[in-house]
Design a protein around this motif. Structure first.
Motif, PDB file in Angstrom:
ATOM      1  N   ASN A  47       8.547  81.287 -13.703  1.00 18.26           N
ATOM      2  CA  ASN A  47       9.122  80.543 -14.823  1.00 18.26           C
ATOM      3  C   ASN A  47      10.528  80.020 -14.535  1.00 18.26           C
ATOM      4  O   ASN A  47      11.299  79.762 -15.460  1.00 18.26           O
ATOM      5  N   ALA A  50      11.017  76.734 -16.290  1.00 18.19           N
ATOM      6  CA  ALA A  50      10.796  76.639 -17.743  1.00 18.19           C
ATOM      7  C   ALA A  50      12.039  76.029 -18.404  1.00 18.19           C
ATOM      8  O   ALA A  50      13.158  76.263 -17.952  1.00 18.19           O
ATOM      9  N   LEU A  54       5.754  75.830 -16.555  1.00 20.90           N
ATOM     10  CA  LEU A  54       5.594  77.263 -16.764  1.00 20.90           C
ATOM     11  C   LEU A  54       4.733  77.887 -15.668  1.00 20.90           C
ATOM     12  O   LEU A  54       3.927  77.207 -15.014  1.00 20.90           O
TER      13      LEU A  54
END
Length: 211
Positions: A47, A50, A54
């Motif tokens: 991640n 992110a 993702l």
């Protein structure tokens, strides 16, 4: 023999289906050629990017090309041989640092709008993390980032060597998957630029507003 008014809708439908089939065949051929010669699917395993990308999500990489400031690239870490993904924050000659917990490039702070405080479930750690979602304008891109709340964002000042790139993840609280962990990477080691999400994962499923 049915009147023409009865036949017409079926004729139109047949022509529409034929045209759609032809378009699908052409798109399939074009897609196959692009994938063979220019495009490679890439699977995100963490991640660090992110909320843009993702863990478990697939994105498409356009092979080759010159990495540009603000673009998301896929490179090979020459020290470990592992594939690394990050956003190009600095190229050869740029000075990267921080000022009052904000990123600076050549002494300038990229334009940033802070939107809201959220709780992000990070599957890397299996924990809820308090973050601020912000939008950053940098290079030719405008993209969202996560800033971890109650966390100091700092970079050791560095001047990017010639022929190198400084990569930073959009999840600024994750310091383990970008140049803060492994340093600048060779620009020649970059395999391509990410340009499209393949099988998007809804980031909203991992977020909840702070009460």
């Amino acid at each position: 023999r049915p009147p023409r008014s009865t036949l017409f809708p079926y004729t139109t439908l047949f022509r529409s289906l034929k045209a759609a089939f032809g378009a699908a065949v052409v798109c399939g051929i074009v897609g196959g050629v692009l994938r063979i010669f220019f495009v490679t699917p890439v699977l995100l395993t963490h991640n660090g990017m992110a909320p843009t990308l993702l863990a478990g999500e697939q994105a498409y990489m356009w092979r080759g090309g010159e990495p540009e400031l603000g673009s998301s690239v896929v490179c090979s870490d020459q020290a470990t041989g592992e594939t690394v993904i990050g956003r190009v924050i600095g190229t050869g000659g740029n000075e990267i640092g921080t000022n009052r917990d904000q990123l600076t490039v050549d002494g300038n702070v990229p334009e940033m709008d802070i939107h809201e405080s959220l709780q992000f479930f990070n599957s890397d750690t299996n924990h809820q993390e308090p973050v601020q979602r912000s939008t950053v304008t940098f290079g030719n891109t405008e993209h969202d980032i996560f800033l971890r709340e109650n966390h100091t964002f700092r970079l050791n000042p560095v001047q990017v060597p010639s022929g190198m790139l400084f990569l930073l993840g959009d999840n600024r609280g994750d310091e383990t998957h970008d140049s803060r962990a492994f340093g600048p990477v060779q620009a020649s080691s970059c395999l391509g630029t990410l340009f499209m999400r393949g099988r998007p994962i809804d980031v909203g499923a991992n977020l909840r507003s702070e009460e």
